[in-house]
Design a protein around this motif. Structure first.
Motif, short mmCIF file in Angstrom:
data_model
loop_
_atom_site.label_atom_id
_atom_site.label_comp_id
_atom_site.label_asym_id
_atom_site.label_seq_id
_atom_site.Cartn_x
_atom_site.Cartn_y
_atom_site.Cartn_z
N TYR A 162 0.93 -1.27 -0.11
CA TYR A 162 0.09 -0.08 0.03
C TYR A 162 0.80 1.09 0.08
N ARG A 217 -4.55 -12.62 3.43
CA ARG A 217 -5.68 -11.61 3.08
C ARG A 217 -5.90 -12.07 1.57
N HIS A 220 -7.93 -7.51 -2.56
CA HIS A 220 -9.10 -6.85 -2.09
C HIS A 220 -9.03 -5.33 -2.62
N HIS A 222 -10.41 -2.04 -1.36
CA HIS A 222 -11.02 -0.85 -0.42
C HIS A 222 -12.03 0.07 -0.92
FE FE Z 1 -6.40 -4.04 2.92
#
Ligand code: FE
Ligand code: MBD
Length: 282
Positions: A162, A217, A220, A222
């Motif tokens: 990120y 995870r 995805h 967000h």
């Molecule tokens: Fe995330």
């Protein structure tokens, strides 16, 4: 040059902690009665576990040193968002009739650069990953289009990093605020994110390793979606066929949130349509 592969748990943890302190203005709104009831129950749950499991001093001291390390690594936001936030979200959104929400997680940044639809998220010239066209419409629970809708979108890159929480990425990489059109319709060009592994070199990673769990995870997107007069929804969207959809470490997958993009042909990547239904403000 610093690169994404030099991301450390402590650096992401410090970033997430600073972010939380800036954004969430937690007031003294919790009454003495409520604090006493909730703290009392949590402490009792710990004591019940100690008695039931006959916890030893060695185990107690291991817990103590691990908790100290969670703080040192700045991983309280990560720990709470991975293992606790899902039930808070379940309670918070229990009465919604519109689209499903799910957890926000630790890496949201408000005020990403604003664009009108059709939009392309800020990305590097050579951004790796399969192009993804994400499109849809924002409506009310009666199925009517909502003008003035805003779609905030943030996600990891093709390596699972990120921007602003891993070094070497442009500030707003793969983060944007997109204004939908007068009928709530939106189109966002981005890339397919990769599955995300929570940092393995910090306290949360140590717990996962010591327990024999996994740190993954599913890939995805967000999102925060809002429109005037309606309740903002914080959610995530996942991808069919991703093995971690069935065993997300953060317990944040719901069947309604799994997308099945189709191939656009001619090397143009994939596309998927997903409509958001917003509940009215109370
Ligand atoms: Fe995330
Ligand atoms: C993430 O990207 C995330 O979404 C959650 C919930 C926890 C850690 C990293």
């Amino acid at each position: 040059m610093t690169t994404e592969s030099q991301a450390t748990a402590a650096a992401s943890g410090a970033g997430a902690t600073a972010r939380f302190r800036e954004d969430k203005h937690v007031s003294a709104a919790t009454s003495q009665e409520r604090v006493s009831a909730l703290a009392g129950r949590i402490i009792k749950a710990i004591n019940d576990t100690v008695i039931d499991e006959k916890v030893t001093y060695d185990e107690y001291n291991a817990l103590k040193s691990w908790l100290i390390r969670v703080g040192e690594d700045g991983e309280w936001p990560l720990f709470l968002d991975v293992w606790v936030e899902h039930s808070v979200e379940e309670v918070a959104n229990a009465n919604r009739h519109g689209s499903k929400g799910t957890i926000e997680g630790p890496y949201y940044i408000p005020n990403a650069p604003s664009q009108n639809t059709p939009a392309t998220l800020p990305m590097r010239d050579d951004e790796p990953g399969t192009p993804l066209l994400f499109q849809g419409q924002v409506k009310n629970v009666a199925g009517e289009p909502l003008p003035g809708a805003l779609i905030e979108l943030w996600h990891a890159d093709d390596l699972g990093f990120y921007s602003q929480f891993a070094p070497g990425l442009p500030e707003w990489n793969l983060r944007g605020s997109v204004n939908a059109d007068d009928e709530g319709k939106f189109q966002v060009n981005t890339i397919q994110p990769a599955p995300y592994q929570i940092p393995t070199d910090g306290a949360c990673g140590a717990l996962i390793a010591a327990s024999g769990w996994h740190a993954w995870r599913p890939a995805h997107l967000h999102l925060k979606v809002s429109a005037p007069g309606h309740q903002l929804i914080t959610t995530q969207l996942y991808f069919q066929g991703d093995e971690h959809v069935a065993d997300d470490i953060a317990s944040a997958v719901k069947p309604e949130l799994v997308l099945a993009p189709t191939d656009r042909g001619a090397g143009n990547g994939r596309e998927v349509t997903y409509d958001f239904i917003l509940d009215p403000e109370d």
